[in-house]
Design a protein around this motif. Structure first.
Motif, PDB file in Angstrom:
ATOM      1  N   HIS A  18       1.128  -1.401   0.194  1.00 19.86           N
ATOM      2  CA  HIS A  18      -0.028  -0.060   0.126  1.00 19.86           C
ATOM      3  C   HIS A  18       0.490   1.058   0.184  1.00 19.86           C
ATOM      4  O   HIS A  18       0.691   2.499  -0.020  1.00 19.86           O
ATOM      5  CB  HIS A  18      -0.947   0.328   1.454  1.00 19.86           C
ATOM      6  CG  HIS A  18      -2.020  -1.230   1.242  1.00 19.86           C
ATOM      7  ND1 HIS A  18      -2.763  -1.299   0.649  1.00 19.86           N
ATOM      8  CD2 HIS A  18      -1.567  -2.484   2.353  1.00 19.86           C
ATOM      9  CE1 HIS A  18      -3.348  -2.775   0.372  1.00 19.86           C
ATOM     10  NE2 HIS A  18      -2.800  -3.593   1.690  1.00 19.86           N
ATOM     11  N   ASN A  19       1.847   1.038   0.212  1.00 17.71           N
ATOM     12  CA  ASN A  19       3.394   2.598   0.263  1.00 17.71           C
ATOM     13  C   ASN A  19       4.030   2.240  -0.393  1.00 17.71           C
ATOM     14  O   ASN A  19       5.674   1.170   0.451  1.00 17.71           O
ATOM     15  CB  ASN A  19       2.958   2.762   1.960  1.00 17.71           C
ATOM     16  CG  ASN A  19       2.064   3.591   1.935  1.00 17.71           C
ATOM     17  OD1 ASN A  19       2.011   4.646   1.423  1.00 17.71           O
ATOM     18  ND2 ASN A  19       1.874   2.158   3.187  1.00 17.71           N
ATOM     19  N   GLN A  20       4.147   1.978  -1.732  1.00 15.39           N
ATOM     20  CA  GLN A  20       5.302   1.561  -2.220  1.00 15.39           C
ATOM     21  C   GLN A  20       5.824   2.379  -2.811  1.00 15.39           C
ATOM     22  O   GLN A  20       5.474   3.950  -3.585  1.00 15.39           O
ATOM     23  CB  GLN A  20       5.371   1.197  -3.765  1.00 15.39           C
ATOM     24  CG  GLN A  20       3.990  -0.118  -3.536  1.00 15.39           C
ATOM     25  CD  GLN A  20       3.471  -0.749  -4.535  1.00 15.39           C
ATOM     26  OE1 GLN A  20       4.472  -1.133  -5.719  1.00 15.39           O
ATOM     27  NE2 GLN A  20       2.934  -2.067  -4.549  1.00 15.39           N
ATOM     28  N   PHE A  21       7.319   2.681  -3.167  1.00  8.53           N
ATOM     29  CA  PHE A  21       8.440   3.588  -2.679  1.00  8.53           C
ATOM     30  C   PHE A  21       9.848   3.589  -4.502  1.00  8.53           C
ATOM     31  O   PHE A  21       9.373   2.773  -4.131  1.00  8.53           O
ATOM     32  CB  PHE A  21       8.764   4.368  -1.675  1.00  8.53           C
ATOM     33  CG  PHE A  21       8.631   4.685  -0.757  1.00  8.53           C
ATOM     34  CD1 PHE A  21       8.670   5.978  -0.656  1.00  8.53           C
ATOM     35  CD2 PHE A  21       8.109   4.024   0.651  1.00  8.53           C
ATOM     36  CE1 PHE A  21       6.748   5.901   0.774  1.00  8.53           C
ATOM     37  CE2 PHE A  21       7.070   3.963   1.538  1.00  8.53           C
ATOM     38  CZ  PHE A  21       6.580   5.332   1.813  1.00  8.53           C
ATOM     39  N   GLN A  22       9.900   4.585  -4.479  1.00 12.66           N
ATOM     40  CA  GLN A  22      11.430   4.511  -5.579  1.00 12.66           C
ATOM     41  C   GLN A  22      11.957   6.004  -4.575  1.00 12.66           C
ATOM     42  O   GLN A  22      10.953   6.670  -4.591  1.00 12.66           O
ATOM     43  CB  GLN A  22      10.512   5.196  -6.743  1.00 12.66           C
ATOM     44  CG  GLN A  22      11.568   5.573  -8.062  1.00 12.66           C
ATOM     45  CD  GLN A  22      11.990   5.287  -9.342  1.00 12.66           C
ATOM     46  OE1 GLN A  22      10.731   6.187  -9.759  1.00 12.66           O
ATOM     47  NE2 GLN A  22      13.272   5.591 -10.171  1.00 12.66           N
ATOM     48  N   HIS A  23      12.992   5.703  -4.104  1.00 12.82           N
ATOM     49  CA  HIS A  23      14.184   6.498  -3.144  1.00 12.82           C
ATOM     50  C   HIS A  23      15.241   6.770  -4.612  1.00 12.82           C
ATOM     51  O   HIS A  23      15.880   5.719  -5.055  1.00 12.82           O
ATOM     52  CB  HIS A  23      14.291   5.902  -2.052  1.00 12.82           C
ATOM     53  CG  HIS A  23      13.781   5.772  -1.235  1.00 12.82           C
ATOM     54  ND1 HIS A  23      12.735   6.552  -0.341  1.00 12.82           N
ATOM     55  CD2 HIS A  23      13.033   4.265  -0.937  1.00 12.82           C
ATOM     56  CE1 HIS A  23      11.866   5.840   0.272  1.00 12.82           C
ATOM     57  NE2 HIS A  23      11.717   4.513   0.093  1.00 12.82           N
ATOM     58  N   LEU A  24      15.068   7.964  -4.806  1.00  6.65           N
ATOM     59  CA  LEU A  24      16.483   8.704  -5.192  1.00  6.65           C
ATOM     60  C   LEU A  24      17.866   8.504  -4.178  1.00  6.65           C
ATOM     61  O   LEU A  24      17.698   9.845  -3.411  1.00  6.65           O
ATOM     62  CB  LEU A  24      16.602   9.622  -6.001  1.00  6.65           C
ATOM     63  CG  LEU A  24      17.128   9.341  -7.696  1.00  6.65           C
ATOM     64  CD1 LEU A  24      17.185   8.544  -7.973  1.00  6.65           C
ATOM     65  CD2 LEU A  24      16.969  10.659  -8.473  1.00  6.65           C
ATOM     66  N   ILE A  25      18.597   8.026  -3.849  1.00  7.98           N
ATOM     67  CA  ILE A  25      19.492   8.923  -2.739  1.00  7.98           C
ATOM     68  C   ILE A  25      20.809   9.347  -4.028  1.00  7.98           C
ATOM     69  O   ILE A  25      21.756   8.709  -4.359  1.00  7.98           O
ATOM     70  CB  ILE A  25      20.566   7.744  -1.874  1.00  7.98           C
ATOM     71  CG1 ILE A  25      19.197   7.104  -1.385  1.00  7.98           C
ATOM     72  CG2 ILE A  25      21.577   7.907  -1.121  1.00  7.98           C
ATOM     73  CD1 ILE A  25      19.205   6.149  -0.387  1.00  7.98           C
ATOM     74  N   ASP A  26      21.086  10.601  -3.918  1.00  9.48           N
ATOM     75  CA  ASP A  26      22.049  11.208  -4.500  1.00  9.48           C
ATOM     76  C   ASP A  26      23.357  12.547  -3.990  1.00  9.48           C
ATOM     77  O   ASP A  26      23.690  13.271  -4.531  1.00  9.48           O
ATOM     78  CB  ASP A  26      21.032  11.663  -6.113  1.00  9.48           C
ATOM     79  CG  ASP A  26      20.318  13.270  -5.715  1.00  9.48           C
ATOM     80  OD1 ASP A  26      19.847  13.832  -4.165  1.00  9.48           O
ATOM     81  OD2 ASP A  26      19.965  13.632  -6.350  1.00  9.48           O
TER      82      ASP A  26
END
Lengths: 206, 630
Positions: free
Chosen positions: A137-145
């Motif tokens: 129910h809480n899907q993420f795409q994280h960008l760590i830059d």
């Protein structure tokens, strides 16, 4: 004509048994290259307890399990102390088995919700992309830059001292923990996503 | 000069438009003298449909309408309401000729009913933004959307000039568009790079309009003028594309969470195979068949620059076929950089295992190998330059390496009979562990293809695909010169036979998705086979007879029956052809070799390969251990 010997080679070279004390020094890639398809862990794994001795076994095992899952290696293992486990954290990793007659809602949930590619990261040189679909129910795409977060994420790919990570940035570590991308057990920390190694077929399915 | 490039439906929402990206980069060569913006109206349309239909037409349906229904012409007809400024345009006729199911027609009709409002609103917005020039790029189903928008802009703001280009304007098509639609001021009927450079210079007063290559324009009396054809661009003249507006628009879109972001990059144009042997059904290269390859170092620099700039690791190469030089230059460099790229590449199907391994190591995950058939006789009719067993080899090896291979079976060739497929049908269950085709379909008659250019090859009578006649209000003689898809007489297998082939392919797909595997492991006393293919006895056994082992080893690359006879004699001293033939027959009966046109290829994949398959959404719908892992 084709001569055949039935079953003589069933599981030949494809199954390896490991004791928990051997896990930390196991080269998963080498196992796969030699044709090992299944690893069986002798001894139960406690993913919850914070004691120093267990912390090391627990995170070494999770580190092993991350790479095994990423490489498509089947791991037969059993969970100890499953009563208080939050399976949401782990359902991207190959799930434990139940002993005959044993019942566990946690393990059953884990088995039912495991899929390849639910939580992984990709190296983009100057950035890292993390896909996290552990919670449907809480899907993420994280960008760590940006550092220090990038530095901490890379450092905790294998079990590392929490103190060392705090020294880099307590705030960044806290943020990664809040996103369930890093877990702590006792004095150690580990990132939870595995690095993608082999893409599945179809390639866009994860 | 202020120029707006508009990317119209049905360009995919999942990647930016390469042509517009390149033209924007070219405009930058002229500094402040040219100001360009790109508007992804395709995304706007997807959002519009999503909102107006209360999510009935979501992004998946947008993609379905624009891509899956290409040969039904749905994307073109949907915008006919906007082009003709009628709420409904010949819908009964379109329903009758399209052959769409009731459900799909309703979907198409709903979009058709909304297209006019969308175009009118979009034209108002563009007209009020003070651009001097609007550029439209048109490929496949983008023609009617482009023309509808151009007509409306011209109606509202006649001072705005409209220029159109793209694959749909190539050669005669572009001239016909210009003659048929007076609201289009200019058409570029060839590659756009040098034409656009000269066009900018023309607008700046430093070039005559007659000196703009491939430009179609009107003289002062309104007569269409056609300039000299442009030389094909060298890849050194093609700059890296700029995609800022695409990424900005997607990230602020309500559909953002469904868009799979990709970068599109181009290493080559044309087709090095097609230069020598033009595949008989293929018209994709238009008038630009000559193969041109970008310098490898430049390609790599541009790729990483795009990856860093847009923080996106998914790459679609636009090349119709990978340049073989890239196996020495580009791929080893990509491998060394250790990025987790996910690259799509179109390749020729005769690649060796080591070449496929290098593709994988470089980050290529998806291949389009142009297989088209597993039957050598049909492949010869296509002039494909491959054989049935070569095609099985690339499928076997890509399956082993975990490379997704997308392919289709094409039927409907002039000298084809159902009997041609019988040998493959007899062995199709043995292929359960390698990647099946997406579908079986009849070839479309495409402009620029040998089947189009040389009717004597088998398609003597033809007419523009029926949906064009329902979409445009133009005579057939005009459409003949304007459109890309044609209908010829039905050749080859019957519809009933096509359905039978489709059913077999569906069974193959199901068998693969259930986790079928066939692996080999070389041990001291022979070869261990593990077989879990659906429909086969699930077991593990040792192949130890010398001849069997030799054949399974030698046929990793295809061998003819005669070659295997010779090898048996040379390596094992077996002089009896009968023994070799009987052994081949037995190995085929076990599904360990595939036989086609008297050639043999081993079918098992390596035991130590990781083959991870995931089918269905990664949504955990309660099926534990869903993926097959070898």
């Amino acid at each position: 004509m084709s001569a055949t010997t039935q079953h003589k080679y069933d599981n030949h070279g494809a199954l390896l048994e490991l004791d928990t004390c051997q896990i930390a020094n196991t080269d998963v890639k080498r196992l796969c290259d030699t044709g090992i398809k299944t690893v069986q862990i002798n001894g139960k794994i406690d993913l919850v307890s914070d004691g120093q001795a267990n912390a090391s076994i627990c995170l070494d095992f999770l580190s092993f399990l991350k790479e095994a899952t990423a490489r498509g290696l089947v791991v037969n293992w059993w969970l100890d102390n499953d009563g208080s486990i939050d399976t949401t954290l782990y359902t991207h990793l190959w799930p434990p088995l139940l002993e005959e007659g044993e019942q566990s809602i946690s393990v059953a949930t884990w088995q039912q919700t495991y899929r390849f590619g639910k939580c992984y990261w990709r190296n983009g040189g100057q950035f890292i992309e993390v896909i996290d679909k552990r919670d449907l129910h809480n899907q993420f795409q994280h960008l760590i830059d940006e550092n220090p977060m990038l530095e901490i994420f890379k450092a905790a790919h294998k079990p590392v001292s929490r103190q060392g990570l705090v020294a880099i940035s307590q705030e960044a570590l806290h943020d990664l923990e809040a996103a369930n991308l890093v877990i702590s057990r006792g004095p150690l920390c580990l990132t939870m996503p595995y690095r993608v190694i082999d893409w599945p077929i179809p390639y866009r399915s994860i | 000069m202020r120029c707006l490039f508009v990317v119209m439906p049905w360009h995919s929402a999942h990647y930016p438009a390469l042509s517009v990206g390149i033209l924007k980069a070219i405009a930058e060569e002229y500094g402040d003298q040219v100001e360009t913006k790109a508007l992804y109206a395709n995304l706007r349309w997807a959002e519009f449909l999503h909102e107006k239909t209360e999510k009935r037409i979501d992004l998946a349906e947008y993609q379905f309408l624009g891509e899956d229904l290409i040969f039904k012409g749905a994307g073109e007809w949907i915008f006919s309401s906007a082009l003709h400024q009628e709420d409904e345009w010949k819908s009964d006729v379109y329903r009758a000729i399209s052959g769409l199911s009731e459900e799909n027609f309703e979907l198409v009709f709903e979009a058709h009913s909304l297209a006019r409002q969308f175009i009118n609103d979009l034209a108002e917005e563009i007209a009020s933004a003070n651009f001097d020039l609007v550029g439209l790029t048109s490929t496949f189903m983008q023609n009617t959307p482009c023309l509808a928008l151009a007509k409306r802009i011209k109606h509202i703001a006649p001072h705005i000039e409209i220029i159109m280009g793209g694959g749909n304007c190539d050669g005669k098509q572009g001239i016909t568009i210009h003659q048929s639609f007076p609201f289009i001021d200019y058409v570029v009927s060839g590659e756009g790079e040098n034409a656009f450079r000269r066009f900018i210079e023309y607008k700046m007063g430093s070039c005559r309009i007659h000196d703009i290559p491939s430009l179609v324009w009107r003289d002062s009396s309104g007569v269409t003028q056609v300039n000299f054809k442009s030389e094909l661009a060298q890849m050194s003249e093609v700059p890296a594309p700029l995609y800022e507006e695409y990424f900005d628009q997607v990230l602020s879109s309500p559909l953002a969470d469904r868009v799979e972001l990709n970068i599109v990059i181009e290493g080559a144009r044309g087709c090095w195979w097609g230069q020598k042997h033009h595949c008989t059904f293929c018209g994709l290269n238009g008038t630009g068949m000559a193969y041109r390859l970008k310098d490898g170092d430049t390609f790599v620099d541009e790729l990483f620059d795009l990856v860093h700039r847009y923080q996106t690791l998914d790459i679609i190469t636009a090349d119709n076929i990978i340049g073989m030089d890239y196996f020495r230059s580009v791929l080893p460099t990509l491998k060394d950089r250790d990025y987790d790229l996910r690259i799509h590449y179109e390749v020729k199907a005769n690649l060796r295992f080591d070449q496929l391994q290098l593709l994988k190591d470089a980050g290529v995950c998806h291949l389009q190998p142009g297989i088209e058939s597993l039957t050598t006789k049909i492949l010869k009719q296509m002039d494909k330059g491959t054989t049935g067993v070569q095609n099985v080899r690339v499928l076997r090896d890509s399956s082993e390496l975990g490379l997704t291979a997308t392919w289709n079976i094409l039927v409907g060739f002039p000298d084809e009979t159902f009997q041609d497929y019988q040998e493959v049908i007899n062995q199709i269950s043995a292929l359960a562990h390698i990647q099946p085709p997406s579908s079986v379909g009849r070839i479309a008659l495409q402009r620029f293809s040998p089947y189009f250019n040389k009717p004597e090859l088998g398609f003597k009578s033809r007419k523009p695909a029926s949906f064009y006649g329902v979409t445009y209000d133009l005579p057939d003689s005009t459409l003949e010169n304007m459109v890309f898809l044609f209908e010829g007489e039905q050749r080859g297998v019957t519809e009933a036979q096509l359905e039978k082939l489709s059913a077999l392919v569906k069974a193959w797909q199901k068998a693969y998705e259930t986790g079928s595997l066939l692996t080999y492991e070389i041990v001291t006393d022979g070869i261990v086979i593990r077989d879990s293919r659906q429909g086969w006895k699930n077991y593990c056994y040792l192949v130890e007879a010398q001849l069997d082992v030799m054949i399974l080893t030698e046929t990793r690359n295809a061998k003819s029956r005669n070659a295997l006879h010779a090898l048996a004699q040379k390596k094992l001293g077996i002089t009896s052809d009968k023994i070799v033939t009987e052994t081949l027959k037995a190995l085929r009966a076990k599904g360990l070799v595939f036989e086609e046109d008297d050639f043999f290829i081993a079918l098992p994949t390596a035991q130590n390969a990781n083959q991870i398959r995931v089918f269905g959404e990664v949504s955990g719908n309660n099926e534990p251990f869903q993926e097959a892992v070898a």
